[in-house]
Scaffold this motif. Structure first.
Motif, mmCIF file in Angstrom:
data_model
loop_
_atom_site.group_PDB
_atom_site.id
_atom_site.type_symbol
_atom_site.label_atom_id
_atom_site.label_comp_id
_atom_site.label_asym_id
_atom_site.label_seq_id
_atom_site.Cartn_x
_atom_site.Cartn_y
_atom_site.Cartn_z
ATOM 1 N N ALA A 63 -6.431 10.751 -2.775
ATOM 2 C CA ALA A 63 -5.796 9.439 -2.763
ATOM 3 C C ALA A 63 -6.797 8.312 -2.520
ATOM 4 O O ALA A 63 -6.565 7.170 -2.923
ATOM 5 C CB ALA A 63 -4.701 9.398 -1.700
ATOM 6 N N SER A 158 -0.360 11.471 -6.671
ATOM 7 C CA SER A 158 0.862 10.666 -6.626
ATOM 8 C C SER A 158 0.688 9.434 -5.748
ATOM 9 O O SER A 158 1.209 8.358 -6.067
ATOM 10 C CB SER A 158 2.029 11.517 -6.113
ATOM 11 N N VAL A 159 -0.032 9.573 -4.650
ATOM 12 C CA VAL A 159 -0.295 8.428 -3.775
ATOM 13 C C VAL A 159 -1.107 7.379 -4.521
ATOM 14 O O VAL A 159 -0.844 6.167 -4.415
ATOM 15 C CB VAL A 159 -1.023 8.879 -2.492
ATOM 16 N N SER A 162 1.013 5.391 -6.817
ATOM 17 C CA SER A 162 2.046 4.595 -6.159
ATOM 18 C C SER A 162 1.568 3.195 -5.783
ATOM 19 O O SER A 162 2.387 2.351 -5.383
ATOM 20 C CB SER A 162 2.557 5.329 -4.903
ATOM 21 N N GLY A 166 2.420 2.982 -1.879
ATOM 22 C CA GLY A 166 1.938 4.222 -1.277
ATOM 23 C C GLY A 166 0.961 4.023 -0.136
ATOM 24 O O GLY A 166 0.516 5.003 0.471
ATOM 25 N N PHE A 169 1.861 5.619 3.241
ATOM 26 C CA PHE A 169 1.726 7.077 3.201
ATOM 27 C C PHE A 169 0.261 7.485 3.223
ATOM 28 O O PHE A 169 -0.107 8.491 3.842
ATOM 29 C CB PHE A 169 2.407 7.633 1.946
#
Length: 412
Positions: A63, A158-159, A162, A166, A169
């Motif tokens: 990420a 996915s982070v 986002s 995101g 997170f």
């Protein structure tokens, strides 16, 4: 001398624990029944901690990666260099073990019988079982670490996708990674006691011949590792920038090598590597990306030790290491251990977890290979740390970037 003793404190304590455990196993075998549970508790703590540690380490690392067009190109070439050269180290180690085999120690029958196999599985079944699970809860089992690694990687991606949403997170992942690294550090402080207790059990079970068995793989690692250090790294530097590159590499690599050997820490070697990279002519925009990432993700020493530990486990259990499917999986495990687990403190233990998961290796064989991993750590650190600069040289070459002349050369 005090600094060296301080840096090698954990290894010294581990050696003391192993020695005491060995003496108990030899001289007081009746005590082993009471001591072995301590080793079991230590292993169970490791097994419990490894799952959340992997998740936070992998997801937060993925990420956090930022890239633009040029950085994307460098990252692509870097990935190729890291993966291909780690695989080369693994394959050369396999070849070395083929030429100079380690004599196996006969393990007790009850251990060998604990093997859980799926002989009727097709290759398709094995791939599905190694890479995925049918229920989320099954991801949390250490028997499914490969599937968990893939899941953690996808969470990290996915982070990234986002964006701003995101960010909270991502902060959670970064904080969790720091907490879990500290947890593993705390657990590993029990290593001298836990491994000493398990070593007492092994000595009591296997007898004094165990020491002769350990001597051979350790001798193999140090001899093979030194040859790899001087010959293979020289070849990489020669490939990157000719004779000049090889000369510059070894002239600038003395300080990082001594730093790695004296501190037994790849992280402590990072500043010396960055300084050495300039003397090797590596452009700053490449060295500032490749060397810090390599410090975490690129581990030649770990690649060699991973193959050796798998070989040792198979030798203890009297299994055939040189079957093609076993060798392919060994190289795959080595890539994961060297790259994915490289940024985790004591990340080599992830290799043992993967070995248990994929090969069905009994837990009783794990302490033996953990001990080998600890004893080869000084040379492994040198190989891990100093490989970062030669990798950066290869990235410069393959990216078609130009090496920078030193001030003396520019004046000529």
């Amino acid at each position: 001398m005090k600094a060296i003793l301080k840096n090698y404190n954990s290894i010294i304590l581990l050696l003391i624990g192993i020695t005491v455990g060995s003496l108990i196993g030899l001289l007081f075998p009746d005590w082993v029944t009471y001591i072995k549970p301590i080793g079991d508790i230590f292993l169970n703590l490791l097994f419990v901690a490894v799952i959340p540690l992997l998740f936070f380490a992998i997801a937060s690392a993925i990420a956090n990666i930022e890239s633009n067009n040029k950085l994307g190109k460098i990252l692509g070439v870097m990935s190729f260099v890291f993966i291909s050269t780690i695989a080369i180290a693994a394959i050369l180690t396999i070849a070395g073990l083929w030429v100079f085999p380690v004599t196996a120690v006969k393990e007790s029958a009850d251990v060998a019988e604990t093997l859980s196999t799926n002989a009727n599985d097709t290759w398709g079944d094995k791939i599905v079982r190694f890479l995925s699970v049918g229920e989320f809860v099954n991801l949390l089992s250490r028997q499914n670490i490969l599937a968990f690694v893939i899941f953690s990687f996808l969470v990290g991606l996915s982070v990234r996708k986002s964006g701003e949403a995101g960010k909270p997170f991502l902060s959670f992942l970064i904080a969790g990674n720091e907490v879990m690294k500290n947890l593993l550090t705390i657990i590993m402080q029990l290593g001298p006691i836990g491994l000493g207790a398990y070593f007492a059990y092994q000595v009591q079970s296997l007898g004094p011949e165990l020491f002769g068995f350990y001597a051979k793989p350790l001798a193999f690692y140090y001899i093979f590792g030194l040859v790899f250090f001087f010959v293979v790294f020289s070849f990489y530097a020669l490939l990157a920038n000719g004779r000049k590159g090889m000369k510059d590499y070894w002239r600038a690599n003395i300080t990082p090598s001594l730093t790695a050997l004296s501190t037994c820490s790849s992280l402590a070697t990072l500043p010396a590597n960055l300084l050495a990279a300039g003397k090797m002519g590596i452009p700053n925009y490449i060295s500032s990306v490749v060397i810090p990432l390599g410090n975490t993700l690129y581990k030649n020493g770990s690649s060699i030790s991973s193959i050796l530990k798998i070989y040792v486990a198979f030798a203890i259990l009297e299994w055939n290491f040189f079957e093609p499917s076993t060798l392919i999986l060994a190289v795959g495990i080595t890539l994961l251990v060297s790259i994915v687990a490289g940024g985790i403190p004591n990340g080599g233990f992830i290799g043992e977890m993967l070995m248990i998961s994929i090969y069905g290796i009994p837990n009783e064989a794990v302490p033996a290979i953990m001990i080998i991993g600890a004893l080869v750590d000084p040379l492994a650190t040198v190989l891990n740390a100093t490989g970062d600069t030669v990798a950066a040289m290869l990235v410069t070459k393959l990216s078609k970037e130009k090496f920078i002349l030193s001030e003396e050369e520019q004046a000529v």
